[in-house]
Design a protein around this motif. Structure first.
Motif, PDB file in Angstrom:
ATOM      1  N   GLY A  10       0.795  -1.224   0.000  1.00  0.00           N
ATOM      2  CA  GLY A  10       0.000   0.000   0.000  1.00  0.00           C
ATOM      3  C   GLY A  10       0.824   1.269   0.000  1.00  0.00           C
ATOM      4  N   ASP A  11       2.147   1.163   0.229  1.00  0.00           N
ATOM      5  CA  ASP A  11       3.010   2.348   0.166  1.00  0.00           C
ATOM      6  C   ASP A  11       3.205   2.824  -1.269  1.00  0.00           C
ATOM      7  OD1 ASP A  11       3.318   2.304   2.889  1.00  0.00           O
ATOM      8  OD2 ASP A  11       5.246   1.247   2.853  1.00  0.00           O
ATOM      9  N   THR A  14      -2.296   2.388  -4.792  1.00  0.00           N
ATOM     10  CA  THR A  14      -3.494   3.000  -4.208  1.00  0.00           C
ATOM     11  C   THR A  14      -4.721   2.473  -4.938  1.00  0.00           C
ATOM     12  OG1 THR A  14      -2.274   5.032  -3.699  1.00  0.00           O
ATOM     13  CG2 THR A  14      -4.698   5.165  -3.701  1.00  0.00           C
ATOM     14  N   GLU A  15      -5.636   1.909  -4.181  1.00  0.00           N
ATOM     15  CA  GLU A  15      -6.826   1.311  -4.793  1.00  0.00           C
ATOM     16  C   GLU A  15      -7.756   2.376  -5.364  1.00  0.00           C
ATOM     17  OE1 GLU A  15     -10.768  -1.363  -3.601  1.00  0.00           O
ATOM     18  OE2 GLU A  15      -9.456  -0.526  -2.051  1.00  0.00           O
ATOM     19  N   ARG A  16      -8.280   2.100  -6.544  1.00  0.00           N
ATOM     20  CA  ARG A  16      -9.355   2.937  -7.080  1.00  0.00           C
ATOM     21  C   ARG A  16     -10.657   2.497  -6.416  1.00  0.00           C
ATOM     22  NH1 ARG A  16      -8.624   6.869 -10.764  1.00  0.00           N
ATOM     23  NH2 ARG A  16      -6.912   6.584 -12.247  1.00  0.00           N
ATOM     24  N   TYR A  91      -5.648  -0.219  -9.462  1.00  0.00           N
ATOM     25  CA  TYR A  91      -4.773   0.606  -8.634  1.00  0.00           C
ATOM     26  C   TYR A  91      -4.031   1.633  -9.479  1.00  0.00           C
ATOM     27  CZ  TYR A  91      -5.346  -3.530  -5.676  1.00  0.00           C
ATOM     28  OH  TYR A  91      -5.859  -4.577  -4.959  1.00  0.00           O
ATOM     29  N   ASP A  94       2.817   4.412  -7.604  1.00  0.00           N
ATOM     30  CA  ASP A  94       3.829   5.456  -7.452  1.00  0.00           C
ATOM     31  C   ASP A  94       5.116   4.983  -8.132  1.00  0.00           C
ATOM     32  OD1 ASP A  94       5.697   7.317  -6.686  1.00  0.00           O
ATOM     33  OD2 ASP A  94       5.031   7.405  -4.582  1.00  0.00           O
ATOM     34  N   LEU A 134      -2.878  -4.775   0.027  1.00  0.00           N
ATOM     35  CA  LEU A 134      -2.239  -3.504   0.386  1.00  0.00           C
ATOM     36  C   LEU A 134      -1.471  -3.543   1.709  1.00  0.00           C
ATOM     37  CD1 LEU A 134      -5.001  -1.014  -0.847  1.00  0.00           C
ATOM     38  CD2 LEU A 134      -2.890  -1.703  -2.005  1.00  0.00           C
TER      39      LEU A 134
END
Length: 443
Positions: A10-11, A14-16, A91, A94, A134
């Motif tokens: 999860g770092d 990011t889930e939509r 997702y 990054d 995540l």
């Protein structure tokens, strides 16, 4: 030597968010993500569904919760958003923290499997949802090292990918070879040399299909009256059959009309009553391990109990399986059969194995697939009229037996080749896993 750090997925993912009903106007114009195959390719379709949906935007990372550990991970690269069932998750990522190709390789690796088994209840048998993925803690190196690992893996996997392509080609060839044998069998091509030494003997059902057909009709005249079927016209006949053979409809050579089964509610505990699943028939050979239990008293003289030698045909399934059939080889009254299957019996004088060969041949597979109808594209159906009107090229009794012998011999040889291909496929997968294991070990 690079430093590996413990991070949560999860770092960098990011889930939509957002969940929609299938008939929601917000997704009504979107096409649907049908599946992500194990090579990571996305397949789009217009198939309807009753399952709740999510939206996938261009550039999103999409993950199949059911098959993530098998490689069903991809970046959606379309121009417009699509929807997907909630068995998928989408997702943003990054790119300053993770190389996307690195992560896609990672989820195919033993390291990912180990992380799932340690941190997720149920491990890889669980459908992996964002709430599982995540928070998952994994070790990753810095971005530069990730990119170096990707280059190394890519070079090493080139050979395994070439092997995989070759194996897939061989599997397709084997499948086509099987189909050719079945088709040649019902066209009389497998036994052309046999007929030279075994000519037609008019009036003898062992060597004359017309006489065989007449004998069957006499026997059927003493049975329960059945629906009269229309004669087969020359325009209907798809190919020429040998002299001494006869085109017939399946309904003219069976003992009674096909009948749908019965599907009471299944239970999750053991009972004396077992009913088959569709999977018992799906591959054309009866599988006695595909059943479930029901908790209901069914009289032993009920029509839905199976007898050894019964034919079972799928009246509803996805289009590639609808109409597939198998011969029941279990004990009498050991299993019931469900509503999605039909049962019928052929006349005793006929070779059940030959009739089965004719029904699973490319000619009749095409007939059933083209005849299947229904509002839901995912589960089309065939009815009793479709089944009884199926056309069968009927040889004499002696030639039926000879065809079965030759088909079994050739299919056995193909099965031996198939086993070799499966062995090579397993070795290729082991090599791939070895490469990924080495790549994701902390240095």
């Amino acid at each position: 030597m690079s430093e590996w750090k413990k991070v949560k997925i999860g770092d960098f993912l990011t889930e939509r968010e957002g969940r929609y009903k299938p008939d929601d106007s917000k997704i009504s114009n979107y096409k649907r993500l049908d599946k992500i195959d194990f090579s990571g390719a996305i397949h789009i379709s217009d198939k309807p569904t009753k399952t709740d949906m999510i939206i996938v935007h261009p550039g999103d990372l999409v993950i199949s919760g059911i098959n993530v550990a098998k490689g069903a991970v991809a970046v959606y690269q379309g121009d417009e958003p699509v929807c997907a069932t909630i068995h998928y998750s989408s997702y943003t990522f990054d790119s300053s923290k993770v190389d996307l190709d690195y992560f896609k390789y990672f989820v195919k690796s033993p390291a990912f499997i180990v992380a799932l088994q340690k941190q997720v209840k149920g491990g890889i048998k669980t459908e992996i949802k964002p709430k599982h993925l995540l928070p998952l803690e994994i070790s990753i190196p810095d971005l530069q090292t990730q990119q170096e690992i990707v280059k190394k893996i890519s070079l090493q996997l080139q050979k395994t990918e070439q092997l995989s392509i070759e194996i897939e080609s061989q599997k397709n060839y084997i499948k086509q070879l099987r189909q050719n044998i079945l088709q040649q069998a019902i066209e009389g091509k497998l036994t052309a040399d046999w007929r030279k030494h075994n000519p037609v003997i008019k009036g003898n059902p062992d060597y004359d299909a017309e006489a065989l057909f007449e004998q069957i009709q006499k026997e059927r005249s003493n049975e329960k009256k059945q629906k009269q079927l229309s004669p087969i016209t020359d325009e209907e006949k798809p190919f020429k059959i040998p002299d001494g053979w006869k085109w017939v409809r399946l309904g003219e050579i069976i003992k009674e009309p096909p009948r749908n089964g019965y599907s009471p509610k299944a239970v999750d505990f053991e009972t004396p009553i077992k009913t088959l699943k569709l999977g018992a028939v799906t591959y054309g050979i009866f599988d006695p391990n595909e059943y479930k239990y029901i908790n209901e008293e069914i009289p032993k003289d009920a029509y839905c109990w199976l007898k050894n030698g019964d034919f079972l045909i799928e009246r509803s399934n996805s289009v590639e399986y609808v109409g597939i059939c198998a011969i029941y080889t279990g004990k009498d009254n050991e299993f019931m059969y469900p509503d999605l299957l039909m049962r019928f019996k052929t006349q005793d004088i006929l070779s059940k194995q030959y009739i089965h060969t004719a029904l699973i041949s490319p000619f009749n597979r095409s007939y059933f697939m083209n005849s299947a109808k229904g509002a839901q594209k995912t589960m089309p159906k065939i009815n009793q009229d479709c089944v009884v009107n199926t056309m069968i090229p009927l040889p004499s009794i002696a030639e039926q037996k000879e065809i079965v012998i030759r088909v079994e011999k050739q299919l056995q040889a193909i099965s031996n080749l198939d086993n070799q291909i499966i062995e090579h496929e397993q070795l290729t997968k082991q090599l791939m896993q070895s490469i990924l294991k080495d790549a994701f070990e902390e240095e």
